[in-house]
Design an enzyme around this catalytic site. Structure first.
Site, PDB file in Angstrom:
ATOM      1  N   LYS A  23      -6.659  18.057  57.426  1.00 57.09           N
ATOM      2  CA  LYS A  23      -6.141  16.962  56.632  1.00 57.09           C
ATOM      3  C   LYS A  23      -7.620  16.416  55.808  1.00 57.09           C
ATOM      4  O   LYS A  23      -7.493  16.317  54.821  1.00 57.09           O
ATOM      5  CB  LYS A  23      -4.739  16.790  56.743  1.00 57.09           C
ATOM      6  CG  LYS A  23      -4.554  15.211  55.416  1.00 57.09           C
ATOM      7  CD  LYS A  23      -2.989  14.677  56.116  1.00 57.09           C
ATOM      8  CE  LYS A  23      -3.885  13.664  57.037  1.00 57.09           C
ATOM      9  NZ  LYS A  23      -4.103  12.112  56.571  1.00 57.09           N
ATOM     10  N   ASN A  24      -7.695  15.256  56.608  1.00 63.72           N
ATOM     11  CA  ASN A  24      -8.526  14.323  56.778  1.00 63.72           C
ATOM     12  C   ASN A  24     -10.632  14.515  56.401  1.00 63.72           C
ATOM     13  O   ASN A  24     -10.565  13.481  56.095  1.00 63.72           O
ATOM     14  CB  ASN A  24      -8.619  13.063  57.614  1.00 63.72           C
ATOM     15  CG  ASN A  24      -7.140  12.597  57.423  1.00 63.72           C
ATOM     16  OD1 ASN A  24      -6.783  12.153  56.858  1.00 63.72           O
ATOM     17  ND2 ASN A  24      -6.810  11.953  58.400  1.00 63.72           N
ATOM     18  N   ARG A  43      -3.926  -2.341  56.723  1.00 62.93           N
ATOM     19  CA  ARG A  43      -4.284  -1.478  56.337  1.00 62.93           C
ATOM     20  C   ARG A  43      -5.374  -2.357  54.893  1.00 62.93           C
ATOM     21  O   ARG A  43      -4.828  -2.058  53.722  1.00 62.93           O
ATOM     22  CB  ARG A  43      -4.387  -0.197  55.531  1.00 62.93           C
ATOM     23  CG  ARG A  43      -3.381  -0.028  56.962  1.00 62.93           C
ATOM     24  CD  ARG A  43      -3.079   1.455  56.863  1.00 62.93           C
ATOM     25  NE  ARG A  43      -3.620   2.472  56.701  1.00 62.93           N
ATOM     26  CZ  ARG A  43      -4.061   4.228  56.378  1.00 62.93           C
ATOM     27  NH1 ARG A  43      -2.248   4.098  56.841  1.00 62.93           N
ATOM     28  NH2 ARG A  43      -4.994   4.106  57.122  1.00 62.93           N
ATOM     29  N   ASP A  58      -4.910   8.847  65.717  1.00 67.20           N
ATOM     30  CA  ASP A  58      -3.692   9.689  65.225  1.00 67.20           C
ATOM     31  C   ASP A  58      -3.240  10.715  67.056  1.00 67.20           C
ATOM     32  O   ASP A  58      -2.282  11.086  65.626  1.00 67.20           O
ATOM     33  CB  ASP A  58      -4.348  10.513  64.081  1.00 67.20           C
ATOM     34  CG  ASP A  58      -4.428   9.899  63.652  1.00 67.20           C
ATOM     35  OD1 ASP A  58      -4.692   9.083  62.665  1.00 67.20           O
ATOM     36  OD2 ASP A  58      -5.616  10.523  62.530  1.00 67.20           O
ATOM     37  N   ARG A  63       3.632  16.108  55.362  1.00 70.04           N
ATOM     38  CA  ARG A  63       2.521  15.217  54.674  1.00 70.04           C
ATOM     39  C   ARG A  63       1.469  15.809  55.945  1.00 70.04           C
ATOM     40  O   ARG A  63      -0.047  15.748  54.549  1.00 70.04           O
ATOM     41  CB  ARG A  63       1.966  13.700  54.550  1.00 70.04           C
ATOM     42  CG  ARG A  63       3.570  13.503  53.715  1.00 70.04           C
ATOM     43  CD  ARG A  63       3.372  11.680  54.018  1.00 70.04           C
ATOM     44  NE  ARG A  63       2.015  11.519  53.744  1.00 70.04           N
ATOM     45  CZ  ARG A  63       1.349  10.136  54.073  1.00 70.04           C
ATOM     46  NH1 ARG A  63       2.820   9.707  55.027  1.00 70.04           N
ATOM     47  NH2 ARG A  63       0.234   9.310  53.992  1.00 70.04           N
TER      48      ARG A  63
HETATM   49  C1  EPZ Z   1      -8.867   7.011  58.210  1.00 70.79           C
HETATM   50  O1  EPZ Z   1      -7.560   5.423  57.893  1.00 70.79           O
HETATM   51  C2  EPZ Z   1      -7.997   8.241  58.350  1.00 70.79           C
HETATM   52  N1  EPZ Z   1      -7.874   8.415  57.302  1.00 70.79           N
HETATM   53  C3  EPZ Z   1      -6.257   7.912  59.420  1.00 70.79           C
HETATM   54  O2  EPZ Z   1      -5.862   9.028  59.320  1.00 70.79           O
HETATM   55  C4  EPZ Z   1      -6.560   6.835  60.502  1.00 70.79           C
HETATM   56  O3  EPZ Z   1      -5.758   7.315  61.622  1.00 70.79           O
HETATM   57  C5  EPZ Z   1      -8.068   6.517  60.763  1.00 70.79           C
HETATM   58  O4  EPZ Z   1      -8.694   7.075  59.553  1.00 70.79           O
HETATM   59  C6  EPZ Z   1      -8.604   5.571  62.068  1.00 70.79           C
HETATM   60  O5  EPZ Z   1      -9.204   7.325  62.159  1.00 70.79           O
HETATM   61  C7  EPZ Z   1      -7.666   9.491  56.133  1.00 70.79           C
HETATM   62  O6  EPZ Z   1      -8.561   9.608  57.057  1.00 70.79           O
HETATM   63  C8  EPZ Z   1      -6.878   9.634  55.231  1.00 70.79           C
HETATM   64  P1  EPZ Z   1     -10.085   2.721  59.188  1.00 70.79           P
HETATM   65  P2  EPZ Z   1      -8.187   4.674  57.409  1.00 70.79           P
HETATM   66  O7  EPZ Z   1     -10.390   2.629  58.129  1.00 70.79           O
HETATM   67  O8  EPZ Z   1     -10.007   4.838  56.421  1.00 70.79           O
HETATM   68  C9  EPZ Z   1      -9.983  -1.435  58.975  1.00 70.79           C
HETATM   69  C10 EPZ Z   1      -3.753   9.941  59.274  1.00 70.79           C
HETATM   70  O9  EPZ Z   1      -2.802  10.352  60.274  1.00 70.79           O
HETATM   71  N2  EPZ Z   1     -10.243  -1.826  57.702  1.00 70.79           N
HETATM   72  O10 EPZ Z   1     -11.042   3.905  59.859  1.00 70.79           O
HETATM   73  O11 EPZ Z   1      -7.865   4.329  56.590  1.00 70.79           O
HETATM   74  C11 EPZ Z   1      -7.988  -1.350  59.091  1.00 70.79           C
HETATM   75  O12 EPZ Z   1      -6.778  -1.906  58.973  1.00 70.79           O
HETATM   76  C12 EPZ Z   1      -4.551   8.875  59.529  1.00 70.79           C
HETATM   77  O13 EPZ Z   1      -4.101  11.276  59.162  1.00 70.79           O
HETATM   78  C13 EPZ Z   1     -10.015  -3.345  57.458  1.00 70.79           C
HETATM   79  O14 EPZ Z   1     -10.412  -4.089  58.003  1.00 70.79           O
HETATM   80  O15 EPZ Z   1      -8.816   3.563  58.814  1.00 70.79           O
HETATM   81  C14 EPZ Z   1      -8.041  -0.469  60.984  1.00 70.79           C
HETATM   82  O16 EPZ Z   1      -7.834  -1.283  61.486  1.00 70.79           O
HETATM   83  C15 EPZ Z   1      -3.058   7.961  58.976  1.00 70.79           C
HETATM   84  N3  EPZ Z   1     -10.894  -2.931  56.178  1.00 70.79           N
HETATM   85  C16 EPZ Z   1     -10.144  -0.268  60.932  1.00 70.79           C
HETATM   86  O17 EPZ Z   1     -10.168  -0.977  60.196  1.00 70.79           O
HETATM   87  C17 EPZ Z   1     -11.332  -2.140  55.121  1.00 70.79           C
HETATM   88  O18 EPZ Z   1     -11.470  -2.265  53.982  1.00 70.79           O
HETATM   89  C18 EPZ Z   1     -10.180   1.341  60.834  1.00 70.79           C
HETATM   90  O19 EPZ Z   1      -9.058   1.946  59.593  1.00 70.79           O
HETATM   91  C19 EPZ Z   1     -10.800  -0.976  56.043  1.00 70.79           C
HETATM   92  C20 EPZ Z   1     -10.494  -0.582  56.570  1.00 70.79           C
END
Ligand code: EPZ
Length: 439
Positions: A42-43, A141, A326, A419
Site C-alpha cells: 500500500k505505502n 501528525r 505499523d 483501507r
Molecule cells: C508513513 O506515515 C506511513 N504512511 C505510515 O503508515 C507509517 O506508520 C509511518 O510512515 C511510519 O513508518 C504512508 O506511507 C502513507 P512519518 P508518515 O512522517 O510518513 C513526525 C499505515 O497504517 N512528523 O514517517 O505520515 C510524525 O508526527 C500508516 O499504513 C513531523 O513531526 O509518518 C511522526 O512522529 C499509518 N512532521 C514521525 O515524524 C512532519 O512534517 C514519523 O512519521 C511529518 C512527520
C-alpha cells in the site's frame, strides 16, 4: 464512489464501496494452515500513484493492491484531471491534462497520503491547494517538514482555514536536513525535487524500502536520484521538464507480510507466506525468533509455526530497518499470549497505543505507563467481543485477537481494514479461519 473508469474496467468483485458499514463475525480458536500470498505494498503504491503527476504520458502501475486507500487516491487524481483505469491489479493513468491544482477536501480528509500528491503537483504545475490532511488518528501528525522543504525549494506557503496554498515561480534545488526522520516527507520532497532546477540534497532522510522503489520508478523514466535507501539522497532536477512515460511493479507489502508472520506465530500449524521479501523484516523476524517462534525463510517465502510456548520479549518501534510502528499492534496481541512480561515502547506516534483498551476488555493484562509505553503480562485467554476497528493496523490486530479468542466476536468498521488489506477474510478463510463479512 469509484472513478467511473475503474468501475467500467474492473474485473474483480465490486465489494468495495466508500465507507461501507460492513462488519465481520469471527469464530476464534481455530488453527491456521496453508499458504498465503502477500499483495503489493500500500505505502509504495500510493506514492507511485502520486508520482504519476510528474509525467505527461501514460503511467502503468502493476501489482497494485485493490484496497480502499488506493481507490480514494485514484479519486483524488481523477479530480485533478488524471484519467485512470484499473484492471485486476494494474492501474493505468493518463496525467497529460491536469485540470485542477486543488486536492478534493472530502477525500483528502480521509487519507493522510493525500499530502503526498501535493509535492509532485507543485513541481508539475507551480501551485497546489492542500486541504488539512486526514487519515488514521494515531498521533499529532504535523506536516511542518513538508512545508519547510517546499519553502527551502523557493515556494511560498500560505495557510488558511481550508488548508495550505503553495506557489512557486521556479522550484530551486536546495540542501535540506530533516530535523526528524519522516517517510512521506522524504518521498514527497524527493518527488518535488525531481522536476526542480539544480540539485537537491535531502539529509536525515527515511530509509524504508518503499523509498528506493520510488526512486527506481522515477530513475527508469529519466530522473536522476542517488542514495535512496540511505539517509542522504541527492536529486538532480530536470529543470522544470516533466517525465514522459512511466512503469513500475509494486514491491511486496512488508507490513502485510509481518502481520501474517505474527498470525502464524499465534495460530500457524504451520503457515507459509509467499511473494514476500523476508529481508524487509529482518528485525521483526529476529524478535519473533527470540520469542521462541520457529521461522524458516527462503528468498521470497517465510514458514512460521506456533511454538508450544511464546516467550515475552521487549520491543521498540523504530524507523526502518527497525521494528515498524505499523506492526506494533499485532505484536502486542502476540505478547498477550506470551509467558512473562514484555515492554512495548512506541517511539514514532504518541497516539498509537489507545486501541489496547479494547484488548484489555478482551481479557489481556496491559498496563499503559505513558502514551508511548505498554507493559503486558501474559499469557491470558482472550474473550470474544463486539469491537470496532479504530484504524488500519489496529483493526487488523483486532481481527487477529478475535481469531485467537474462543467464541464468536463481531468486528465492526471493517472499512478501516479494507483501507489497507485486500479481501482479507477470503484469504484468511483459505487458511482455516472462520470470518464472515456481513454487508
Ligand atoms: C508513513 O506515515 C506511513 N504512511 C505510515 O503508515 C507509517 O506508520 C509511518 O510512515 C511510519 O513508518 C504512508 O506511507 C502513507 P512519518 P508518515 O512522517 O510518513 C513526525 C499505515 O497504517 N512528523 O514517517 O505520515 C510524525 O508526527 C500508516 O499504513 C513531523 O513531526 O509518518 C511522526 O512522529 C499509518 N512532521 C514521525 O515524524 C512532519 O512534517 C514519523 O512519521 C511529518 C512527520
Amino acid at each position: 464512489m469509484y472513478p467511473r473508469t475503474c468501475l467500467q474496467h474492473s474485473n474483480s468483485s465490486a465489494k468495495l464501496s466508500e465507507m461501507n458499514n460492513d462488519y465481520f463475525t469471527v469464530i476464534g480458536g481455530k488453527k491456521l494452515t496453508g499458504t498465503i500470498a502477500v499483495h503489493g505494498a500500500k505505502n509504495f503504491a500510493l506514492k507511485a500513484l502520486a508520482a504519476s503527476l510528474l509525467f505527461t504520458g501514460k503511467v502503468t502501475i502493476k501489482n497494485a493492491p485493490r484496497i480502499e486507500d488506493i481507490f480514494r487516491t485514484i479519486e483524488l487524481l481523477t479530480h485533478l484531471g488524471v484519467t485512470a483505469t484499473v484492471r485486476a491489479h494494474t492501474v493505468t493513468l493518463d496525467p497529460s491534462h491536469i485540470t485542477s491544482t486543488k486536492l478534493d477536501p472530502n477525500i483528502a480528509k480521509k487519507i493522510r497520503a493525500s499530502v503526498v500528491l501535493a509535492g509532485p503537483l507543485l513541481a508539475r504545475m507551480g501551485t497546489v491547494h492542500l486541504p488539512h490532511p486526514g487519515g488514521c488518528v494515531i498521533g499529532k501528525r504535523p506536516i511542518d517538514l513538508f512545508l519547510e522543504g517546499w519553502r527551502c525549494m523557493n515556494a511560498n506557503v500560505r495557510e488558511s482555514k481550508s488548508g495550505y496554498t503553495i506557489h512557486t515561480k521556479k522550484l530551486r534545488g536546495c540542501d535540506l536536513t530533516f530535523k526528524q526522520v519522516s517517510v512521506t516527507a522524504t518521498e514527497s520532497l524527493m518527488m518535488t525535487a525531481t522536476l526542480a532546477h539544480g540539485k537537491t540534497i535531502l539529509r536525515n532522510a527515511a530509509r524504508e524500502p518503499e523509498i528506493p522503489a520510488l526512486a527506481e520508478m522515477l530513475n527508469t523514466s529519466g530522473a536522476r536520484i542517488t542514495g535512496a535507501g540511505t539517509s542522504t539522497i541527492e536529486i538532480m532536477g530536470t529543470g522544470g521538464k516533466p517525465l514522459t512515460h512511466g512503469t513500475c511493479t509494486v514491491i511486496p507489502d512488508r507490513i502485510e507480510t509481518g502481520t501474517f508472520l505474527i498470525l502464524g506465530a499465534l495460530l500457524g500449524s504451520p503457515i507459509t507466506i509467499t511473494n514476500c521479501d523476508p529481508h524487509h523484516l529482518d528485525v521483526p523476524i529476529q524478535l519473533l525468533k527470540e520469542a521462541g517462534v520457529p521461522i524458516t525463510c527462503g528468498k521470497n517465502w517465510i514458514k512460521v509455526t506456533r511454538p508450544k510456548v511464546i516467550r515475552g520479549v521487549d520491543m521498540q518501534t523504530r524507523e526502518y530497518p527497525g521494528f515498524p510502528t505499523d506492526l506494533q499492534a499485532p505484536f502486542v496481541v502476540l505478547m498477550t499470549q506470551a509467558e512473562g512480561e514484555s515492554l512495548i515502547f512506541e517511539t514514532i506516534f504518541e497516539g498509537r497505543l489507545s486501541y489496547t483498551e479494547e484488548l484489555r476488555r478482551m481479557g489481556a493484562h496491559i498496563h499503559i505507563s505513558d502514551p508511548h509505553r505498554a507493559i503486558i503480562h501474559g499469557p491470558t485467554a482472550l474473550r470474544a467481543r463486539d469491537i470496532e476497528s479504530p484504524d488500519i493496523r489496529a483493526g487488523l490486530a483486532f481481527l487477529i485477537a478475535t481469531l485467537v479468542a474462543h467464541g464468536t466476536s463481531k468486528l465492526r468498521t471493517v472499512y478501516q481494514i479494507d483501507r489497507g488489506y485486500e479481501n482479507i477474510e477470503e484469504r484468511l478463510n483459505k487458511l482455516g479461519a472462520h470470518i464472515k463479512r456481513i454487508s
